[in-house]
Design a protein around this motif. Structure first.
Motif, PDB file in Angstrom:
ATOM      1  N   SER A   1      -9.373  -3.502   1.882  1.00 40.13           N
ATOM      2  CA  SER A   1      -8.384  -4.422   1.826  1.00 40.13           C
ATOM      3  C   SER A   1      -8.787  -5.505   0.741  1.00 40.13           C
ATOM      4  O   SER A   1      -7.725  -6.163   0.251  1.00 40.13           O
TER       5      SER A   1
ATOM      6  N   THR B   1       1.568  -3.178  -6.212  1.00 38.96           N
ATOM      7  CA  THR B   1       0.731  -2.465  -5.132  1.00 38.96           C
ATOM      8  C   THR B   1      -0.295  -1.485  -5.727  1.00 38.96           C
ATOM      9  O   THR B   1      -0.363  -1.171  -6.681  1.00 38.96           O
TER      10      THR B   1
ATOM     11  N   ILE C   1       0.784  -1.028   0.054  1.00 40.57           N
ATOM     12  CA  ILE C   1       0.040   0.051  -0.001  1.00 40.57           C
ATOM     13  C   ILE C   1       0.920   1.122  -0.076  1.00 40.57           C
ATOM     14  O   ILE C   1       2.025   1.255   0.667  1.00 40.57           O
TER      15      ILE C   1
ATOM     16  N   TRP D   1      -5.590  -2.992   7.437  1.00 38.67           N
ATOM     17  CA  TRP D   1      -5.664  -3.504   6.186  1.00 38.67           C
ATOM     18  C   TRP D   1      -4.739  -4.541   5.997  1.00 38.67           C
ATOM     19  O   TRP D   1      -4.856  -5.680   5.175  1.00 38.67           O
TER      20      TRP D   1
ATOM     21  N   ILE E   1      -7.755  -4.417  -2.585  1.00 35.98           N
ATOM     22  CA  ILE E   1      -6.261  -4.509  -2.744  1.00 35.98           C
ATOM     23  C   ILE E   1      -5.722  -5.865  -3.247  1.00 35.98           C
ATOM     24  O   ILE E   1      -5.150  -6.073  -4.209  1.00 35.98           O
TER      25      ILE E   1
END
Lengths: 149, 500
Positions: free
Chosen positions: B386, B399, B168, B454, B389
């Motif tokens: 999250s 990322t 992140i 996260w 992601i």
């Protein structure tokens, strides 16, 4: 001893400290009731000027001028906690403490009673409500040694 | 024009049984929506000024306030919605371009919500991240095809890499568009969390040079605040070509926001508008881009990865290929839902494509061309949690960039009024009395907590899939299934439908 320190760079001047001071010294301990049905003078003083503000309360001086000046013994320094305490039953409203306080941290009662209002570090609840509820951590309750005033 | 046809957008509701007239709401509102009337001994509201940032609601000690949509409705019409009508009233009065802040709020399909993750059952064991090691470490930069050794058998050094403790990063937000206290919060949280934050194109304030290990410095079309020391202060350099909220559009920081500090940092005169041109005027081709990439590499002695940021547009896969061949070490792509401090509303809401589709297309194209190892892929706009992601990494990202989520963590309530400079939360403002409302110690703490939370969730999801390193998830589209998607959408995303 632990005292409340102001960090003016983060003070919003929102005066929430006043609101929580009143609440903490109320009978009900309820924000709404404390303001609507009790008459309490907040013990914090918010000084503000152009884009600068901070909340001031009694510094609980070691050799407190207000204690020395008090003609009835209503103002006393607690030898154990160091808190400068005030007993409104002994106060006659001579205002000498207000005149001697070098910080201007003692106020007259706002409801025209012959008493004063000053910070007792919320000795009843144990933690000063102004610092505990400051939304921006602009008031911190900590030992004096860590940082100068 | 004496009569305005605009109606209030929001209604402030005050519970007078609870209101204690403390006036905290009045002192906290930069839009003057609250006032105390002495005659009536009452707090009153000016609904028309309210932007629904909820600063007053949050700070009201008596819980006496709430805000809702103004109940006035036009005659039902799916074509001429209230918003369309109000926009026309606004423009008929102002003659100007409609402006807004933050990301595209229109109800278009959010592909993240149509993608589901896999988990292990019976045939392969899931992993408990609380008991077993789980690796989130991520390296960004060009990866060599193979290791090469000198005559003594020692490996040649790898190309420069950015090392992240978790996949992140805080996306570009300039000092100017956000306050110095917001910048401080981001820089400190990035440092404490082992990730990067990005300066945006506003230069680097002197106070922030101490966080350089965790700083990506941006070079954009305005070249504001770019100098040797600035380039050297970054762990990586990012060339900003475009931004998801306003592809093809430059930036405009109004002169009122260019105070002492902003002027010094951006190296422009006090009070002047900071205009970022729409294109870089020295980049009209991939070859021109290559020149800038190598100029920056030369300037920093090939010690830092160079990233190129573009917005997700129709031809994004081909453009990304060009960027990879031009010598970039990182490509970052910003989807059409990405945020902004100020953009024309209709550009924000209508230009660009969803990041999910752009990411899948770019990763696929780079793989096909054999370029994927030469660049790392960073995506943003918008990552909301999250799970987004994990899905992004499985679709092929190395990322993600987060910005709106970071602002929300610091207190942003998504009122979309960043462009007014009157952010009551002390984030998108340069007004000193508002800036100090964001205590960077609190901002840092909240951001650190978000990154930590996260990261823990990412580990849980990886463990559930039986994977113990984020590296093993990258581009692993078999871990994804689509629902409510048609065949074209599944093909572009390169994933199977649920049940397949």
């Amino acid at each position: 001893m632990k005292k409340v320190f102001a960090r003016e760079e983060y003070c919003l001047g929102c005066k929430l400290c006043e609101v929580y001071c009143v609440t903490s010294h109320s009978r009900s301990k309820d924000v709404v009731k404390a303001h609507k049905s009790e008459e309490i003078t907040p013990a914090v003083i918010i000084e503000s000027g152009e884009n600068l503000s901070f909340a001031l309360q009694c510094r609980h001086c070691d050799d407190a001028p207000c204690v020395r000046a008090c003609i009835t013994g209503a103002m006393q320094k607690d030898p154990e906690t160091g808190i400068v305490k005030y007993d409104e039953n002994k106060c006659v409203g001579c205002w000498t403490c207000i005149m001697t306080c070098p910080y201007g941290a003692v106020k007259r009662d706002e409801y025209n009673r012959n008493i004063i209002s000053k910070c007792d570090l919320c000795s009843e609840t144990g933690e000063p409500a102004c610092a505990a509820n400051c939304p921006n951590n602009a008031l911190v309750y900590k030992e004096q040694e860590e940082e100068g005033e | 024009m004496s009569l305005s046809l605009k109606n209030p957008e929001f209604l402030i509701e005050r519970n007078y049984d609870r209101c204690i007239n403390c006036q905290v709401c009045e002192r906290q509102c930069a839009n003057d929506s609250h006032y105390y009337d002495e005659e009536m001994d009452k707090m009153l509201s000016k609904d028309e000024n309210c932007v629904n940032c909820q600063r007053c609601v949050t700070l009201c000690p008596a819980n006496a306030l709430s805000i809702r949509q103004y109940p006035l409705e036009y005659r039902k019409n799916s074509n001429w919605t209230g918003e369309m009508i109000n926009n026309i009233y606004k423009q008929a009065e102002s003659g100007g371009v409609l402006l807004t802040g933050m990301g595209n709020p229109t109800p278009k399909k959010i592909y993240w919500d149509h993608i589901l993750l896999n988990a292990s059952q019976v045939t392969n064991p899931s992993i408990d991240p609380l008991r077993e090691p789980m690796e989130l470490k991520t390296f960004l930069g060009r990866k060599p095809g193979k290791l090469e050794f000198d005559e003594n058998g020692n490996p040649f050094p790898l190309p420069p890499q950015l090392e992240l403790d978790t996949p992140i990063m805080f996306s570009a937000m300039s000092f100017g568009s956000i306050s110095i206290n917001a910048c401080r919060s981001l820089a400190r949280a990035a440092t404490a969390s082992g990730i990067m934050y990005n300066t945006g194109e506003g230069g680097l304030h002197q106070d922030l040079y101490q966080y350089k290990e965790n700083t990506i410095v941006q070079v954009a079309s305005g070249r504001f605040g770019v100098h040797q020391e600035y380039l050297e202060a970054g762990a990586a350099i990012e060339i900003k070509i475009g931004q998801g909220a306003k592809p093809g559009i430059g930036g405009h920081l109004p002169g009122e926001k260019v105070g002492d500090e902003v002027s010094r940092t951006r190296m422009i005169p006090l009070g002047t508008d900071a205009l970022s041109p729409a294109p870089h005027h020295d980049i009209y081709s991939i070859e021109d881009l290559r020149q800038l990439i190598y100029a920056l590499k030369e300037a920093t002695d090939y010690t830092k990865p160079v990233s190129v940021k573009i917005s997700a547009v129709h031809n994004v896969a081909a453009i990304a290929t060009g960027i990879a061949t031009a010598g970039a070490d990182i490509i970052s792509i910003d989807g059409y839902r990405g945020g902004t401090g100020a953009a024309p509303t209709l550009i924000r809401d209508n230009v660009g494509i969803p990041i999910e589709l752009a990411l899948a297309a770019v990763d696929e194209r780079l793989r096909r061309e054999g370029l994927r190892d030469q660049v790392s892929l960073v995506i943003g706009g918008t990552i909301r949690n999250s799970a987004d992601i994990v899905k992004a990494i499985a679709l092929g990202a190395d990322t993600v960039y987060i910005a709106s989520a970071a602002l929300i963590a610091m207190g942003c309530h998504m009122c979309q009024k960043c462009y007014t400079g009157k952010c009551n939360w002390g984030i998108a403002t340069q007004q000193p009395d508002l800036v100090k409302r964001l205590n960077p110690e609190i901002g840092e703490e909240r951001l650190k907590n978000l990154i930590r939370g996260w990261s823990l969730e990412i580990k849980e999801m990886l463990g559930g899939m039986g994977i113990n390193a984020i590296e093993s998830l990258r581009g692993n589209r078999l871990m994804l299934r689509g629902i409510d998607l048609n065949e074209r959408e599944l093909a572009v995303l390169g994933i199977k439908h649920a049940g397949e």
